[in-house]
Design a protein around this motif. Structure first.
Motif, PDB file in Angstrom:
ATOM      1  N   LEU C 101      34.169  34.667  65.830  1.00 32.13           N
ATOM      2  CA  LEU C 101      34.585  34.960  64.472  1.00 32.13           C
ATOM      3  C   LEU C 101      34.694  36.476  64.319  1.00 32.13           C
ATOM      4  N   MET C 102      35.769  36.899  63.674  1.00 32.88           N
ATOM      5  CA  MET C 102      36.056  38.322  63.532  1.00 32.88           C
ATOM      6  C   MET C 102      36.081  38.647  62.049  1.00 32.88           C
ATOM      7  N   PRO C 103      34.986  39.179  61.546  1.00 36.12           N
ATOM      8  CA  PRO C 103      34.872  39.325  60.102  1.00 36.12           C
ATOM      9  C   PRO C 103      35.680  40.487  59.535  1.00 36.12           C
ATOM     10  N   GLY C 104      36.317  40.207  58.406  1.00 37.12           N
ATOM     11  CA  GLY C 104      37.056  41.228  57.677  1.00 37.12           C
ATOM     12  C   GLY C 104      36.444  41.475  56.316  1.00 37.12           C
ATOM     13  N   GLU C 105      37.000  42.482  55.638  1.00 35.08           N
ATOM     14  CA  GLU C 105      36.429  42.947  54.372  1.00 35.08           C
ATOM     15  C   GLU C 105      37.325  42.545  53.199  1.00 35.08           C
ATOM     16  N   GLY C 106      36.756  42.576  52.017  1.00 39.17           N
ATOM     17  CA  GLY C 106      37.527  42.326  50.800  1.00 39.17           C
ATOM     18  C   GLY C 106      36.610  41.932  49.660  1.00 39.17           C
ATOM     19  N   ALA C 107      36.915  42.389  48.465  1.00 35.63           N
ATOM     20  CA  ALA C 107      36.058  42.102  47.319  1.00 35.63           C
ATOM     21  C   ALA C 107      36.045  40.608  47.033  1.00 35.63           C
ATOM     22  N   GLY C 108      34.873  40.103  46.687  1.00 31.85           N
ATOM     23  CA  GLY C 108      34.768  38.707  46.270  1.00 31.85           C
ATOM     24  C   GLY C 108      35.079  37.719  47.364  1.00 31.85           C
ATOM     25  N   ALA C 109      34.864  38.124  48.612  1.00 33.19           N
ATOM     26  CA  ALA C 109      35.082  37.261  49.770  1.00 33.19           C
ATOM     27  C   ALA C 109      36.548  36.894  49.959  1.00 33.19           C
ATOM     28  N   LYS C 110      37.410  37.713  49.427  1.00 28.58           N
ATOM     29  CA  LYS C 110      38.856  37.459  49.534  1.00 28.58           C
ATOM     30  C   LYS C 110      39.479  38.376  50.564  1.00 28.58           C
ATOM     31  N   LEU C 111      40.268  37.807  51.440  1.00 32.24           N
ATOM     32  CA  LEU C 111      41.007  38.594  52.417  1.00 32.24           C
ATOM     33  C   LEU C 111      42.399  38.905  51.883  1.00 32.24           C
ATOM     34  N   THR C 112      42.954  40.000  52.356  1.00 34.71           N
ATOM     35  CA  THR C 112      44.349  40.340  52.075  1.00 34.71           C
ATOM     36  C   THR C 112      45.062  40.506  53.409  1.00 34.71           C
ATOM     37  N   PRO C 113      46.378  40.497  53.387  1.00 34.71           N
ATOM     38  CA  PRO C 113      47.089  40.772  54.637  1.00 34.71           C
ATOM     39  C   PRO C 113      46.638  42.085  55.259  1.00 34.71           C
ATOM     40  N   ASP C 114      46.411  43.095  54.446  1.00 35.03           N
ATOM     41  CA  ASP C 114      45.975  44.377  55.001  1.00 35.03           C
ATOM     42  C   ASP C 114      44.614  44.252  55.669  1.00 35.03           C
ATOM     43  N   ALA C 115      43.716  43.534  55.017  1.00 38.78           N
ATOM     44  CA  ALA C 115      42.383  43.383  55.598  1.00 38.78           C
ATOM     45  C   ALA C 115      42.451  42.624  56.916  1.00 38.78           C
TER      46      ALA C 115
END
Lengths: 333, 333, 333, 333
Positions: C101-115
């Protein structure tokens, strides 16, 4: 005078010399010029496009091949005396993430299309049973028998008809080629083999076997699996150099012939005691405990295979005088 | 003039000579006299009873160690820049059957007890979370920093207090010992290390690393895992002989010192550009694209680490004249 | 008055009734008429051909999906607060045989394409790094935020462009659909989702979740993996019947709306304390230890999320009077 | 009139009622009062301290048990007709991370100490062979035979002597207890069984089996494995409630007796055609294709086991009138 196994024989001087020649700085892993030459050199030997991965053991070659041919939920049909079934400590299950070996029957550890079909046909094709995905045969077999090209081709045909991959464990491939006189191509891809574990360590190498894919598309994933298994040596050139040295001027074949010839000498001496035909470099003889002891008393080392049975293995470097003495000793029993 | 990596350096002549000396018939696998000498020789070096397993790669050593210290449902705390996290293609997950790496923070790829505790404390101790079972540190680190004995001991103490195993990835252990002047014992088991991947390949070896267990009871299962991973070479004596040659007369330490000294020369020349302290054999420098190109134009080969950053790695055999020229070139940028 | 989690709520009476109606003899496993109706009923709901597998848990649905989308040597990009990363005890690693698993960042546990791109771009594309093969997003997220159709579609586009599979953990899919007003199709396959874990257990079901494949070819292998994981219940009709009952007359959507409405009531009351927008059925509030104690003293049960933070979760069956009382209590803090 | 399998029978009304009674809010996973009652209730039944885990399938129970008793590099001796070998699609290999099933021989799928010893003795105790770590027996067997307490005890003794764990697949444990008249304790831990898969689904349950550990220390790791396998249902109370309902007033035993009695009726009618003794709820008969067709023409549904062989299975709810008609039909063949 050691006839215990070919897997502890010395390294051929030309292989050792190749290590010295490779002892210059080059790129790491398999980016060096020795590693890069493998596809071409073995492609020429096999008369077709191949992808070749060096690995340090035959078990690694076998199990990477099985992983490429069988998913975790599938099965691999092999002989019940196969090395992958009995002598690899669960490595096939480790590398395939739990695929199931499905043992078949046959004299001298040799499978036939009928024997393979018998295993496959016993598997109900439903969701509850592990379904076969591949077949693995050993050539020469664990009992020193050799599949001829037409025997492999018959198995290859069955595999194609049933959608099964075909792997050949060629830990003693040199002995098989030497015995049959067939070309490497005839014994492998022309007969339907998808992947070959091409063994060198029992035949004069030190620490390099070649996993040869005749279906090049299988290589990409396997390159990742090799790395993931901790098998991607950073100084891969020293493995590639061994293989190139063995292939050069057919050293591998010469070594295989030499081992076979020595085994033939022993087979002739023990003709009345043979348990299996001697087609490669292994000689299985009936011998009582006393007879075995008598041979040992004369300085011969070998493996007690089963009660009343001994195994003698020759190698490329078996001393000819020792072979002759052992032949005489067997004859005199 | 290659400063790309130490992992492609040549093999030390004494190691190569040892291969020739081992080129006689002996028992297969690890039953030979070279393999049997490892526990004793490395036990003497480490001043305690150890169990030693040769393996062909550092990845194999690391991942067998992790498998011994962490169950499939557990986790291993390591630095986010650790080799096991970034450069082993999932081998830790393969060998542990799916354990989870838990990355921590720290300058220069160095963990501290606080950084480790931060990772562990963030894990709720319930059935839904993977729980940490071990810690893995790299000495010298991936950025060429060195843990001192007291730094390791502080981590070891935390591990003992929390019931975590402690593994040290010593791919560059020689460089760490050379830098600290500490004894191998002080840097490992006396500081709480349970298992060490003792690297030789980056330091003059060819294809042999030593997995050293300071808790000998971990070895029994690992012997089975090594075989099951296809890592039990039949001619193991050629691996053992490399390790024995490296250990003899502290060749490993001399090679480590030589590499460190060359790196120190480069560090001095690039003092104003250093990204990390240079404590081992790696030099990370700020350098613009133009500066990097200028160095390359003078024949120096190295790794572009990140935009504006280059990595220079020395080895036991880095040519002193080439080092001096590179130092001058850096100074002249 | 329990606002601890939706995962312990009661079973909807229509689901319970469906169990009674299914209580006649039929074929075992998934050969019964309830199981056979799933593809059609959910296909109608999603306005496309789908393959649907019932499973007893959301973890099973998620991890079978990941196994279908990612090989053992691959990686799955997800949010660092994702359920699969933190709350499934290593099940993703178990089912995928060790994918990372490769964790990414984002407010509220939401990913964006950029993240997502940031995670992917940090992975050097070489043999030493685990390469990403899939993305997994949770809708609604673990913090009660909802991806809108265009947000999913932007991620779907990135996945297609980079050859990544896209999984949606829809443990609270009903809440997401209820919030957006979008059709199930718009939130999933039309936006590029390949596989959906369609949750019912948090929303009135008892023990059945639906794994929905929008790429039907992924189902065949997964049927084998489901069996191999011990998840093929012999009386599958009781799981299928639950799902059919939830789908009938859009019971699932009604339940999701009800839960959302109750959460909105609480959110309004605690507007000044909100940590995240309340878009689904979870309300995260700032609250001191004393305030939390005050609420508990009035009989409200909930989760202490972090120091100074509490989590309130509503469900389809949250008592309206209890919700009103809690809202008043929050307002009175 | 269905005699195809007991695994598709209806759910007992008392079990269904128990689901309704459990339909109130409670703690999730296994923290609820039903789940917490299992250890006590089954401990009373087995007259010893036990740890009990609910799981949704017998395969899950079996494979979690095997995982607790055998490491990835070990083997499990079982009958070649065992469910774990033939009907679980590789789940044992999945859950154990690749352990090897080692099939033994015996009439009616029954193992004896001699048969087990024969398998174990054929394994050379070296590093190259997978070593047995556990034995798994099925009671009643896949052919409807029953191990008596002394037969289990003889196997248990062998296991203790050789350091092997002992698992009992009790998918039809009720039928075995009903046949022998032995107590549950006599058939299990008093005879050396370490872990029992206590089946309810074939015997009136819906979706709950009990994994019973007689060595309570095995439970801790297995709790993590259960979660990691996606088997920890959030509303576990509905599984626990099923088990408690089955255990209450020995409903399980009554159901087992009822099924056995119906099978006995069929066995008597087909006495001259029996392939195996009928000791539980399965009846294997010799029947020609024409005879099988004749039975089907009268409305009876069953499994064609092999050419010339049919299998009839009764259940707790087999209609007595249908049984009587089938008995007459068999007699009239």
């Amino acid at each position: 005078m050691r006839f215990f196994s070919d897997n502890a024989a010395a390294v051929h001087p030309r292989v050792l010399a190749a290590l010295g020649e490779a002892n210059t700085l080059d790129t790491a892993y398999d980016g060096d010029r020795w590693s890069k030459a493998l596809d071409g050199q073995l492609g020429a030997l096999f008369e077709t496009a191949v992808r070749v991965l060096w690995v340090p053991t035959g078990t690694a070659a076998n199990c990477l091949a099985l992983g490429a041919l069988c998913p975790p939920w599938g099965g691999v049909i092999c002989h019940r005396d196969a090395h992958i079934q009995n002598d690899e400590a669960g490595a096939p299950e480790f590398y395939t993430h739990g695929a199931k070996l499905m043992p078949g029957e046959g004299a001298g550890a040799k499978l036939t299309p009928d024997a393979i079909a018998a295993v496959a046909d016993a598997v109900v094709n439903d969701i509850h049973r592990v379904q076969p995905h591949a077949v693995s045969i050993t050539n020469a077999t664990e009992y020193g028998l050799v599949y001829r090209p037409d025997e492999v081709a018959a198995i290859g045909e069955l595999c194609r008809a049933r959608g099964l991959g075909l792997h050949m464990d060629g830990a003693r491939f040199a002995n098989a080629v030497a015995f049959t006189g067939a070309s490497p191509a005839e014994l492998t891809w022309r007969a339907g083999v998808d992947a070959l574990s091409f063994g060198f360590v029992k035949n004069g190498g030190m620490s390099a076997e070649a996993l040869v894919f005749f279906r090049p598309e299988l290589a990409a994933e396997t390159l990742r699996r090799r790395k993931r298994a901790g098998l991607l040596l950073s100084k891969g050139r020293y493995l590639a150099a061994q293989i190139l040295a063995m292939v050069k001027d057919d050293l591998w074949l010469g070594c295989g012939r030499a081992a076979n010839a020595r085994a033939a000498t022993l087979a002739q001496a023990g003709a009345s005691r043979l348990i299996h035909s001697v087609e490669a470099n292994e000689v299985f003889l009936h011998a009582t405990t006393e007879e075995a002891a008598a041979l040992r008393a004369q300085g011969f080392d070998f493996y007690d295979w089963a009660p009343g049975e001994i195994r003698l293995v020759t190698a490329w470097d078996s001393d000819e005088e020792a072979v002759a003495r052992l032949a005489r000793a067997i004859g005199a029993l």
